[in-house]
Design an enzyme around this catalytic site. Structure first.
Site, PDB file in Angstrom:
ATOM      1  N   GLY A  84       0.769  -1.241   0.000  1.00 41.18           N
ATOM      2  CA  GLY A  84       0.000   0.000   0.000  1.00 41.18           C
ATOM      3  C   GLY A  84       0.803   1.295   0.000  1.00 41.18           C
ATOM      4  N   ASP A 114       0.969   3.444   4.628  1.00 34.16           N
ATOM      5  CA  ASP A 114      -0.104   4.144   3.934  1.00 34.16           C
ATOM      6  C   ASP A 114      -1.206   4.562   4.901  1.00 34.16           C
ATOM      7  OD1 ASP A 114      -0.853   1.523   4.391  1.00 34.16           O
ATOM      8  OD2 ASP A 114      -1.573   1.122   2.371  1.00 34.16           O
ATOM      9  N   ASP A 124      -4.913   1.619  10.741  1.00 30.63           N
ATOM     10  CA  ASP A 124      -6.316   1.302  11.016  1.00 30.63           C
ATOM     11  C   ASP A 124      -6.421   0.869  12.486  1.00 30.63           C
ATOM     12  OD1 ASP A 124      -8.948   0.474  10.843  1.00 30.63           O
ATOM     13  OD2 ASP A 124      -8.626  -1.055   9.347  1.00 30.63           O
ATOM     14  N   LYS A 158      -7.027   6.070  10.735  1.00 27.36           N
ATOM     15  CA  LYS A 158      -8.436   5.900  11.144  1.00 27.36           C
ATOM     16  C   LYS A 158      -8.457   5.847  12.665  1.00 27.36           C
ATOM     17  CE  LYS A 158      -9.894   3.009   7.253  1.00 27.36           C
ATOM     18  NZ  LYS A 158     -10.310   1.632   6.890  1.00 27.36           N
ATOM     19  N   PHE A 164     -13.767   2.572   4.673  1.00 28.71           N
ATOM     20  CA  PHE A 164     -12.781   1.966   3.791  1.00 28.71           C
ATOM     21  C   PHE A 164     -12.423   2.921   2.646  1.00 28.71           C
ATOM     22  CE2 PHE A 164     -11.115  -0.945   0.620  1.00 28.71           C
ATOM     23  CZ  PHE A 164     -10.240  -1.683   1.403  1.00 28.71           C
ATOM     24  N   VAL A 165     -11.125   3.048   2.361  1.00 33.35           N
ATOM     25  CA  VAL A 165     -10.665   3.928   1.281  1.00 33.35           C
ATOM     26  C   VAL A 165      -9.769   3.171   0.293  1.00 33.35           C
ATOM     27  CG1 VAL A 165     -10.806   6.165   2.480  1.00 33.35           C
ATOM     28  CG2 VAL A 165      -8.784   4.749   2.795  1.00 33.35           C
ATOM     29  N   ASP A 216      -5.634  -0.419  -1.832  1.00 32.31           N
ATOM     30  CA  ASP A 216      -6.432  -1.279  -2.710  1.00 32.31           C
ATOM     31  C   ASP A 216      -7.715  -1.779  -2.057  1.00 32.31           C
ATOM     32  OD1 ASP A 216      -5.056  -3.069  -0.847  1.00 32.31           O
ATOM     33  OD2 ASP A 216      -5.841  -4.678  -2.114  1.00 32.31           O
ATOM     34  N   ARG A 229      -5.436   0.668  -6.767  1.00 33.51           N
ATOM     35  CA  ARG A 229      -4.204   1.307  -6.279  1.00 33.51           C
ATOM     36  C   ARG A 229      -3.750   2.450  -7.180  1.00 33.51           C
ATOM     37  NH1 ARG A 229      -2.063  -2.053  -2.279  1.00 33.51           N
ATOM     38  NH2 ARG A 229      -2.307  -4.280  -2.614  1.00 33.51           N
TER      39      ARG A 229
HETATM   40  P1  IMP Z   1      -4.038  -2.256  10.814  1.00 32.26           P
HETATM   41  O1  IMP Z   1      -3.054  -3.335  11.114  1.00 32.26           O
HETATM   42  O2  IMP Z   1      -5.435  -2.655  11.257  1.00 32.26           O
HETATM   43  O3  IMP Z   1      -3.645  -0.909  11.369  1.00 32.26           O
HETATM   44  O4  IMP Z   1      -4.171  -2.156   9.243  1.00 32.26           O
HETATM   45  C1  IMP Z   1      -3.225  -1.511   8.460  1.00 32.26           C
HETATM   46  C2  IMP Z   1      -3.168  -2.075   7.053  1.00 32.26           C
HETATM   47  O5  IMP Z   1      -4.456  -2.464   6.595  1.00 32.26           O
HETATM   48  C3  IMP Z   1      -2.689  -1.016   6.081  1.00 32.26           C
HETATM   49  O6  IMP Z   1      -1.328  -1.149   5.820  1.00 32.26           O
HETATM   50  C4  IMP Z   1      -3.500  -1.272   4.827  1.00 32.26           C
HETATM   51  O7  IMP Z   1      -2.782  -2.117   3.968  1.00 32.26           O
HETATM   52  C5  IMP Z   1      -4.724  -1.992   5.304  1.00 32.26           C
HETATM   53  N1  IMP Z   1      -5.883  -1.076   5.366  1.00 32.26           N
HETATM   54  C6  IMP Z   1      -6.443  -0.547   6.478  1.00 32.26           C
HETATM   55  N2  IMP Z   1      -7.491   0.233   6.176  1.00 32.26           N
HETATM   56  C7  IMP Z   1      -7.589   0.209   4.826  1.00 32.26           C
HETATM   57  C8  IMP Z   1      -8.476   0.867   3.905  1.00 32.26           C
HETATM   58  O8  IMP Z   1      -9.399   1.625   4.236  1.00 32.26           O
HETATM   59  N3  IMP Z   1      -8.240   0.612   2.583  1.00 32.26           N
HETATM   60  C9  IMP Z   1      -7.246  -0.204   2.132  1.00 32.26           C
HETATM   61  N4  IMP Z   1      -6.397  -0.835   2.974  1.00 32.26           N
HETATM   62  C10 IMP Z   1      -6.572  -0.625   4.311  1.00 32.26           C
END
Ligand code: IMP
Length: 178
Positions: free
Chosen positions: A47, A102, A105, A133, A154-155, A161, A167
């Site tokens: 990403g 990127d 979350d 987020k 979601f974005v 992606d 992407r």
């Molecule tokens: P986390 O481990 O829950 O913080 O998720 C982080 C990873 O999830 C990021 O590196 C992204 O690849 C993916 N991700 C989280 N939210 C989104 C979204 O809204 N769109 C696309 N990929 C996301």
């Protein structure tokens, strides 16, 4: 303009100009903070590839960049697990690390990765993320350089992606709520 990606509709959220502005702002802060250092950037694939490329072009301190591949997502839901599939090819020991991500979350990916990196004895670790987020946080992690705080939606686009697609969009688009 709305975009159809696979079975979902996305609406424009952040345009190219806003992203470029944020990238320049972040790069200026990093250039100032690392003026007398030689940081090692570690960008998280897939990403962050576009954000990392644009950001790195604006960096003017002597530095290196390397890439790792981790994953915590399937479809539009975090699976909660983090898998490292490509390792680092540069020594971390005694380096000033700047992680380029990127989007943060739940924070699981970064907290797990930072824990792994710390075992290698870096001098410092800072986190740079384009999007956060904040409401989705489960594993809090300080973000030292941030582009935008966004709602828990979601974005796609600018490297992000939906099931592998989207992407290549120049701006960031948000899932259209039906
Ligand atoms: P986390 O481990 O829950 O913080 O998720 C982080 C990873 O999830 C990021 O590196 C992204 O690849 C993916 N991700 C989280 N939210 C989104 C979204 O809204 N769109 C696309 N990929 C996301």
């Amino acid at each position: 303009m709305d975009k159809d990606i696979l079975d979902k509709k996305f609406v424009p959220y952040l345009n190219e100009a806003k992203i470029t502005e944020a990238v320049s702002r972040i790069a200026s802060s990093i250039n100032a903070d690392y003026e007398d250092k030689m940081p090692l950037f570690i960008a998280i694939l897939n990403g962050a590839f576009m954000f990392a490329a644009d950001l790195y072009k604006e960096i003017n301190v002597p530095s290196e960049i390397s890439f790792v591949k981790l994953s915590s997502y399937a479809g539009t839901q975090s699976s909660g697990s983090v898998i490292t599939s490509i390792g680092l090819d540069v020594a971390i020991n005694a380096r000033d690390i700047i992680i380029i991500e990127d989007i943060v979350d739940t924070g699981k990916t970064l907290t797990t990765f930072v824990t792994e990196l710390k075992k290698e004895g870096p001098s410092s670790i800072r986190v740079c993320a384009l999007l956060h987020k904040q409401e989705a946080t489960i594993h809090p992690i300080p973000i030292d350089y941030l582009g935008f705080t966004i709602p828990n939606l979601f974005v796609v686009g600018y490297g992000l992606d939906y099931n592998g697609f989207g992407r290549n969009l120049k701006g960031i688009h948000q899932l259209k709520e039906s």
